[in-house]
Write a protein that holds these residues in place. Structure first.
Motif, PDB file in Angstrom:
ATOM      1  N   VAL A   1     -44.254   4.940  19.494  1.00 41.39           N
ATOM      2  CA  VAL A   1     -43.660   2.661  20.708  1.00 41.39           C
ATOM      3  C   VAL A   1     -43.149   1.846  19.208  1.00 41.39           C
ATOM      4  N   TYR A   2     -43.381   1.944  18.072  1.00 37.87           N
ATOM      5  CA  TYR A   2     -42.562   0.902  16.635  1.00 37.87           C
ATOM      6  C   TYR A   2     -40.958   1.652  16.882  1.00 37.87           C
ATOM      7  N   LYS A   3     -40.325   2.710  17.081  1.00 34.39           N
ATOM      8  CA  LYS A   3     -39.515   2.641  17.637  1.00 34.39           C
ATOM      9  C   LYS A   3     -38.358   1.911  18.428  1.00 34.39           C
ATOM     10  N   ILE A   4     -38.757   1.613  19.590  1.00 35.25           N
ATOM     11  CA  ILE A   4     -38.741   0.745  20.726  1.00 35.25           C
ATOM     12  C   ILE A   4     -39.056  -0.459  20.912  1.00 35.25           C
ATOM     13  N   TYR A   5     -40.060  -0.475  19.421  1.00 39.94           N
ATOM     14  CA  TYR A   5     -40.398  -2.176  19.809  1.00 39.94           C
ATOM     15  C   TYR A   5     -41.056  -2.233  18.388  1.00 39.94           C
ATOM     16  N   PRO A   6     -40.064  -2.621  17.488  1.00 40.60           N
ATOM     17  CA  PRO A   6     -39.446  -2.275  16.161  1.00 40.60           C
ATOM     18  C   PRO A   6     -40.431  -4.720  15.743  1.00 40.60           C
ATOM     19  N   ALA A   7     -41.371  -4.345  16.477  1.00 39.14           N
ATOM     20  CA  ALA A   7     -42.167  -6.359  16.030  1.00 39.14           C
ATOM     21  C   ALA A   7     -43.201  -5.521  15.689  1.00 39.14           C
ATOM     22  N   PRO A   8     -43.738  -5.555  14.295  1.00 40.14           N
ATOM     23  CA  PRO A   8     -45.338  -5.798  14.343  1.00 40.14           C
ATOM     24  C   PRO A   8     -46.245  -6.018  14.484  1.00 40.14           C
ATOM     25  N   LEU A   9     -45.964  -7.572  14.463  1.00 38.24           N
ATOM     26  CA  LEU A   9     -47.144  -8.474  14.670  1.00 38.24           C
ATOM     27  C   LEU A   9     -47.282  -8.755  15.979  1.00 38.24           C
ATOM     28  N   SER A  10     -46.221  -8.598  16.564  1.00 32.19           N
ATOM     29  CA  SER A  10     -45.573  -8.650  17.975  1.00 32.19           C
ATOM     30  C   SER A  10     -46.865  -7.295  18.392  1.00 32.19           C
ATOM     31  N   LEU A  11     -46.347  -6.200  18.485  1.00 28.42           N
ATOM     32  CA  LEU A  11     -46.637  -4.971  18.878  1.00 28.42           C
ATOM     33  C   LEU A  11     -48.073  -5.138  18.621  1.00 28.42           C
ATOM     34  N   ASN A  12     -48.900  -5.340  16.951  1.00 28.19           N
ATOM     35  CA  ASN A  12     -49.932  -5.592  17.155  1.00 28.19           C
ATOM     36  C   ASN A  12     -50.590  -6.575  17.964  1.00 28.19           C
ATOM     37  N   ALA A  13     -49.974  -7.443  18.334  1.00 31.33           N
ATOM     38  CA  ALA A  13     -50.938  -8.813  19.108  1.00 31.33           C
ATOM     39  C   ALA A  13     -50.796  -8.039  20.693  1.00 31.33           C
ATOM     40  N   LEU A  14     -49.720  -7.495  20.712  1.00 27.48           N
ATOM     41  CA  LEU A  14     -49.613  -7.029  22.155  1.00 27.48           C
ATOM     42  C   LEU A  14     -50.876  -5.600  23.159  1.00 27.48           C
ATOM     43  N   ILE A  15     -50.980  -4.632  21.912  1.00 32.91           N
ATOM     44  CA  ILE A  15     -52.005  -3.845  21.883  1.00 32.91           C
ATOM     45  C   ILE A  15     -53.317  -4.513  21.747  1.00 32.91           C
ATOM     46  N   CYS A  16     -53.235  -6.257  20.624  1.00 31.58           N
ATOM     47  CA  CYS A  16     -55.205  -6.445  20.773  1.00 31.58           C
ATOM     48  C   CYS A  16     -55.498  -7.264  22.366  1.00 31.58           C
ATOM     49  N   LEU A  17     -53.999  -7.483  22.627  1.00 32.71           N
ATOM     50  CA  LEU A  17     -54.450  -8.225  23.948  1.00 32.71           C
ATOM     51  C   LEU A  17     -55.337  -6.902  25.272  1.00 32.71           C
ATOM     52  N   PHE A  18     -53.864  -6.509  24.890  1.00 30.96           N
ATOM     53  CA  PHE A  18     -54.123  -4.687  26.325  1.00 30.96           C
ATOM     54  C   PHE A  18     -55.620  -4.724  25.968  1.00 30.96           C
ATOM     55  N   ALA A  19     -55.990  -4.687  24.452  1.00 32.59           N
ATOM     56  CA  ALA A  19     -57.218  -4.296  23.967  1.00 32.59           C
ATOM     57  C   ALA A  19     -58.355  -4.750  24.467  1.00 32.59           C
ATOM     58  N   LEU A  20     -58.156  -5.926  24.572  1.00 29.91           N
ATOM     59  CA  LEU A  20     -58.923  -7.344  24.861  1.00 29.91           C
ATOM     60  C   LEU A  20     -59.523  -7.002  26.660  1.00 29.91           C
ATOM     61  N   LEU A  21     -57.931  -7.018  26.625  1.00 31.37           N
ATOM     62  CA  LEU A  21     -58.475  -6.951  28.459  1.00 31.37           C
ATOM     63  C   LEU A  21     -58.893  -5.751  29.409  1.00 31.37           C
ATOM     64  N   GLN A  22     -59.013  -4.269  28.446  1.00 31.73           N
ATOM     65  CA  GLN A  22     -59.481  -3.228  28.767  1.00 31.73           C
ATOM     66  C   GLN A  22     -61.177  -3.727  28.874  1.00 31.73           C
ATOM     67  N   SER A  23     -61.546  -3.880  27.528  1.00 35.18           N
ATOM     68  CA  SER A  23     -62.604  -4.054  27.356  1.00 35.18           C
ATOM     69  C   SER A  23     -63.315  -4.914  28.249  1.00 35.18           C
TER      70      SER A  23
END
Length: 373
Positions: free
Chosen positions: A215-237
């Motif tokens: 995924v990092y290959k197509i979205y090379p913005a580590p802070l934004s990627l981690n923020a989106l991962i945390c956001l989706f994890a929050l919604l799922q949880s």
């Protein structure tokens, strides 16, 4: 000058992964204490990611305004799946297993992560194995040895129970055995159940390590990627919590270890450790990041022996030894590969000389093609 920069970057990767493993080891200990005090694991995940999103999102927005690519539908889907595998599924199963066992067991079983990650990378051709060479046989044999060691650790306890360092635990997370004068480990059946759950969660974690690099290959913005991962994890949880955590008492917080677990896992794990790990994977590949998993065992084992007066079975010690032997066979094989082929160049982020090429716009949700150089 380039050579000096490469050396400094290599050492930075080693230091970063050392910090990551100490952070994960601390999480195992603090979360175990919180779960022992009755904290619900879904409540922990929701609060943890609320904190992570609130603190991380503003920095990601400001610092990565120019380098952050646009979000297409399939990129969002991939990040959503990434959060499902590495956060929601992995952590729920891991916390369930941690409730049955101990932080030392969780850290010991993490030694299987490098081998599992390596085998998965081989299956999708991110890692190349030459069976005819000694290094290829060492990597494959070491990976299989790690899996055997994990099974020994999980299902065979042995008859001998080692004595603890202290007579009484400094922190109580299990029942105290007044006859033996030490904190006993959970019952055999609970131990097996917990170990099996933790091993299952590590399979999800290995999948996450590999998929994160893709995924990092197509979205090379580590802070934004981690923020989106945390956001989706929050919604799922939060969605799961609607069904399983309706009691308002579960959400009440006080100044105790439960609040400490939320703050530590949100700040140190979700923000610091995950960002460092994303950076290391982007530069060195998922197998490199997985190779540092055993370091948390040393930290957790020493702390648990002193603070929890923890005792281990003979089978657990033997299983951990087999895992470590297999791990360093894999390490030797990879080191021999690096000497034979040279380290991977900047931009690849994967070992074995393969470059994962993923189109940014495509009709397929998860296209993966491997190009051999």
């Amino acid at each position: 000058m380039d050579e000096v920069a490469v050396i400094m970057k290599t050492w930075a990767s080693y230091v970063a992964m050392l910090v990551v493993q100490v952070a994960y080891g601390g999480t195992n200990i603090i979360v175990k204490m919180a779960l022992a005090k009755g904290m619900n694991r879904l409540v922990l995940l929701v609060y943890r990611h609320v904190l992570a999103v609130l603190l991380l999102a503003p920095f990601a927005y400001v610092l990565e305004r120019k380098q952050r690519p646009s979000l297409s539908f399939w990129v969002i889907v991939k990040i959503f799946v990434l959060a499902s595998i590495g956060i929601t599924i992995h952590l729920n199963v891991f916390y369930a297993g941690l409730g049955y066992t101990s932080p030392t067991v969780a850290s010991a079983l993490s030694n299987a992560i490098p081998a599992l990650t390596f085998l998965m990378a081989v299956l999708i051709r991110m890692e190349k194995v030459e069976i005819g060479s000694a290094r290829g046989r060492a990597k494959l044999g070491g990976a299989l040895t790690c899996i055997v060691g994990s099974l020994i650790f999980t299902f065979w306890k042995g008859g001998y129970l080692f004595k603890s360092i202290l007579e009484r635990p400094l922190i109580h997370v299990h029942e105290y055995d007044t006859k033996s004068g030490a904190t006993d480990v959970p019952k055999h059946q609970n131990w097996m159940t917990g170990s099996a759950l933790i091993l299952t969660s590590h399979i999800a974690w290995c999948t996450w390590l590999i998929f994160q690099g893709i995924v990092y290959k197509i979205y090379p913005a580590p802070l934004s990627l981690n923020a989106l991962i945390c956001l989706f994890a929050l919604l799922q949880s939060s969605f799961l919590a609607i069904f399983f955590c309706r009691d308002p008492a579960l959400w009440r917080l006080e100044w105790d270890v439960q609040l400490l677990a939320i703050i530590y896992s949100g700040l140190v794990t979700s923000i610091l450790a995950n960002n460092l790990q994303i950076w290391c994977i982007s530069n060195n590949g998922p197998v490199f990041a997985a190779m540092f998993s055993p370091l948390s065992l040393v930290f957790v084992a020493i702390f648990s022996a002193i603070a929890f007066a923890e005792r281990l079975h003979l089978g657990s010690v033997m299983g951990a030894f087999v895992i470590i032997v297999g791990l360093y066979c894999v390490l030797w094989g990879k080191r021999a590969d690096d000497l034979a082929t040279g380290p991977c160049k900047k931009g690849k982020g994967f070992d074995g000389g393969n470059t994962m090429q993923i189109p940014e716009t495509t009709n397929s949700p998860f296209p993966i093609t491997s190009e051999r150089k």
